[in-house]
Design an enzyme around this catalytic site. Structure first.
Site, PDB file in Angstrom:
ATOM      1  N   LYS A   1       0.848  -1.194   0.000  1.00 25.05           N
ATOM      2  CA  LYS A   1       0.000   0.000   0.000  1.00 25.05           C
ATOM      3  C   LYS A   1       0.882   1.242   0.000  1.00 25.05           C
ATOM      4  CE  LYS A   1      -3.890  -1.887   2.669  1.00 25.05           C
ATOM      5  NZ  LYS A   1      -4.948  -1.800   1.663  1.00 25.05           N
TER       6      LYS A   1
ATOM      7  N   ARG B   1      -9.948 -11.910   1.590  1.00 22.86           N
ATOM      8  CA  ARG B   1     -10.772 -12.983   1.018  1.00 22.86           C
ATOM      9  C   ARG B   1     -10.050 -14.322   1.074  1.00 22.86           C
ATOM     10  NH1 ARG B   1     -11.295  -9.654  -4.445  1.00 22.86           N
ATOM     11  NH2 ARG B   1     -11.054  -8.020  -2.885  1.00 22.86           N
TER      12      ARG B   1
HETATM   13  N1  BES Z   1      -8.041  -4.086   4.307  1.00 27.48           N
HETATM   14  C1  BES Z   1      -8.270  -3.622   2.990  1.00 27.48           C
HETATM   15  C2  BES Z   1      -9.603  -2.919   2.821  1.00 27.48           C
HETATM   16  C3  BES Z   1      -9.828  -1.647   3.600  1.00 27.48           C
HETATM   17  C4  BES Z   1      -9.714  -0.432   2.991  1.00 27.48           C
HETATM   18  C5  BES Z   1     -10.212  -1.685   4.935  1.00 27.48           C
HETATM   19  C6  BES Z   1      -9.954   0.734   3.701  1.00 27.48           C
HETATM   20  C7  BES Z   1     -10.442  -0.518   5.641  1.00 27.48           C
HETATM   21  C8  BES Z   1     -10.322   0.687   5.017  1.00 27.48           C
HETATM   22  C9  BES Z   1      -8.225  -4.803   2.016  1.00 27.48           C
HETATM   23  O1  BES Z   1      -7.410  -5.857   2.378  1.00 27.48           O
HETATM   24  C10 BES Z   1      -7.738  -4.309   0.706  1.00 27.48           C
HETATM   25  O2  BES Z   1      -6.615  -3.893   0.633  1.00 27.48           O
HETATM   26  N2  BES Z   1      -8.578  -4.384  -0.313  1.00 27.48           N
HETATM   27  C11 BES Z   1      -8.232  -3.960  -1.618  1.00 27.48           C
HETATM   28  C12 BES Z   1      -8.683  -5.006  -2.606  1.00 27.48           C
HETATM   29  C13 BES Z   1      -8.178  -4.814  -4.007  1.00 27.48           C
HETATM   30  C14 BES Z   1      -6.680  -4.983  -4.042  1.00 27.48           C
HETATM   31  C15 BES Z   1      -8.854  -5.816  -4.919  1.00 27.48           C
HETATM   32  C16 BES Z   1      -8.936  -2.627  -1.883  1.00 27.48           C
HETATM   33  O3  BES Z   1     -10.083  -2.470  -1.449  1.00 27.48           O
HETATM   34  O4  BES Z   1      -8.320  -1.759  -2.470  1.00 27.48           O
HETATM   35 MN    MN Z   2      -5.399  -5.581   1.784  1.00 24.63          MN
END
Ligand code: BES
Ligand code: MN
Ligand code: ZN
Length: 519
Positions: free
Chosen positions: A293, A367
């Site tokens: 990230k 997931r």
């Molecule tokens: N933990 C994050 C989602 C999240 C985002 C939680 C903001 C709380 C606040 C999750 O693991 C994630 O990174 N999801 C990605 C998925 C994508 C890579 C398909 C996302 O939502 O960007």
């Molecule tokens: Mn994630």
């Protein structure tokens, strides 16, 4: 935690630091006028019936979230009166909305941080009202201070005694107007105490920094709570996970020096007719892994175990309330980190179900751990499975920061969850699982990829999870990425940081299941 008592004295004679009353915005025949809510009569009397007028002069309007403090009139033992806004007067004057009461009580409790005791003279004529006030006050009386005000070599020796340490939450909530010897009131208060204690514990876990809360330490907290409350706890460590073939949990956890865990918590009741399985996403820190990230997106990612914290709190609450239902909690715990051992984009994992997954983005890790836990939970053939997860940023874009999305493989079940959430004061919204989004997850190499189309990303994640749920089992998925962690200023009973989102919904679902209300 904050103590809760049903006061046997009236407001006038209660010895406390403050008395809390409710004020509302007049409607109908009294538009705009400030209206005192039921429960405030004795306090108003001490002000010669002029409390509303005094408050109006001070600028109070009765708007939700509004708070006015004033010195108490003589004749009251408490030195301060706190008036909290309840919003518009309801159609039936004494039927205040439970959530309005909860929020007002929470606002008052927050304003009384550092005080010893406050009398809550808010509406309490019905058990529901008293329960709402109790819940709101206890939820508002929360502070995460574990890492503040400790040893500081530069601070003067008596810094703490000078009040330089962190301010502690209101220590005692005394409910006025409730019937202290009435069984129904007593039960409601006991329920509120158990529920909020566990919600606040979930908040503590979420707020605990990830250098202290990692899969192993989370599992240890669950094991200790299990002992205390007669819940059977089993922990699979990385060795056991490897032996069992949990490719999702292992794949996500392998980049971290803290190995993954799958924790099973089983609360059983000898006369239970139904079994509810709850599955929680427990990423104790989500850096994104190799698909790292960017800065600005990882500062709050200690909150990525909020689903597991909610499930843990719900199972413990069910046990404390001795609900006539079996509740099994599954905590899918891992830390998502980049390293030389980490899963790469392009790797293929063989999941616990046997299905293979091509990991295209290591940041879509939730997931993967949930898939293994959902399959494992399905093996025990529960009557229903609910998973809770901070799963996608897409759900936050869709529904904002205060509402969670509800997806399900059964429309009636989805509707029930949405209605239950509404009833307990947790905003949620039903979301679809459109079958056409499945093709975006087709992989040339594996059975499925862990990513699909960007559009509708929250629903894509839901569709992925659905493939790991056993045939014929009712399943719902709560994406709490928005409401799990509150970054703005506190409001109502919601503090900054971990909120404990979904616990109240899960507990009410367990209660409804115990009562045989759900299919
Ligand atoms: N933990 C994050 C989602 C999240 C985002 C939680 C903001 C709380 C606040 C999750 O693991 C994630 O990174 N999801 C990605 C998925 C994508 C890579 C398909 C996302 O939502 O960007
Ligand atoms: Mn994630
Ligand atoms: Zn995540």
């Amino acid at each position: 935690m904050t103590a809760l008592t049903l006061s046997t004295t009236g407001a006038a004679t209660l010895r406390a630091d403050a008395l809390v009353v409710g004020v509302a915005k007049g409607t109908g025949s009294k538009p705009g006028a400030l209206v005192l809510a039921p429960g405030s009569e004795a306090v108003d009397k001490a002000f010669d019936g002029k409390l509303a007028a005094v408050l109006e002069t001070l600028g109070a309007t009765g708007a939700e979230g509004e708070l006015t403090k004033l010195p108490a009139a003589s004749g009251l033992k408490a030195p301060v009166v706190v008036a909290v806004g309840l919003g518009p007067v309801p159609d039936k004057e004494d039927a205040y909305d439970a959530e309005a009461l909860r929020r007002a009580a929470g606002t008052a409790a927050r304003a009384l941080t550092g005080s010893k005791k406050a009398g809550f003279a808010l509406p309490a004529a019905s058990v529901e009202d008293a329960a709402a006030v109790a819940e709101g006050a206890l939820l508002g009386a929360y502070a995460f201070t574990a890492y503040q005000g400790g040893e500081n070599k530069l601070a003067p020796k008596d810094a703490k005694s000078q009040g330089n340490g962190p301010k502690l939450p209101l220590a005692e909530v005394a409910l006025l107007g409730a019937k202290p010897r009435d069984k129904a009131y007593k039960a409601a208060v006991e329920r509120a105490l158990a529920l909020v204690e566990e919600i606040n514990r979930a908040r503590d876990l979420i707020n605990t920094p990830p250098n202290d809360l990692y899969p192993e330490s989370f599992a240890a907290v669950a094991t200790a709570a299990g002992k205390e409350h007669g819940i059977k706890v089993q922990v699979l460590d990385e060795k056991a996970l490897a032996k069992g073939g949990y490719g999702g949990l292992l794949g996500v956890g392998q980049g971290s020096t803290h190995g993954p865990r799958l924790v099973k918590l089983a609360y059983t009741h000898p006369k239970a007719e139904k079994t509810l399985a709850l599955v929680g996403k427990g990423i104790t820190y989500d850096s994104g892994g190799i698909s790292l990230k960017p800065a600005g997106h990882n500062e709050t990612m200690k909150c990525d175990m909020s689903g597991a914290a909610a499930v843990f709190a719900a199972v413990v609450t069910a046990a404390r309330l001795r609900l006539k239902v079996n509740v099994t909690g599954w905590l899918a715990l891992a830390e998502n980190m980049p390293s030389g051992n980490a899963t790469r984009p392009g790797d293929v994992l063989r999941m616990y179900s046997g299905k293979t997954v091509e990991v295209l983005n290591t940041d879509a890790e939730g997931r993967l751990v949930l898939a293994d836990a959902l399959t494992r939970a399905s093996e025990e053939k529960p009557d229903a499975i609910v998973d809770v997860a901070t799963l996608t940023g897409a759900m936050v874009l869709a529904l904002g920061n205060r509402t969670f999305g509800v997806m399900a493989n059964d429309d009636a079940f989805r509707t029930s969850i949405h209605e239950i959430a509404e009833e307990v004061g947790e905003p949620s919204w039903p979301m679809p699982l459109p079958a056409d989004l499945r093709k975006g997850m087709e992989s040339p190499t594996a059975d499925i990829a862990n990513m699909g189309e960007r559009m509708g990303g929250g629903l894509v994640a839901g569709l992925f999870l659905q493939e790991f749920v056993g045939e014929g089992i009712a399943w719902a998925h709560l994406d709490i990425a928005g409401p799990a962690f509150h970054e703005g200023a506190p409001y109502g009973y919601t503090p900054k940081g971990g909120t404990g989102s979904a616990v109240r919904t899960l507990v009410r679902l367990a209660e409804r299941t115990a009562d045989g209300d759900l299919g």
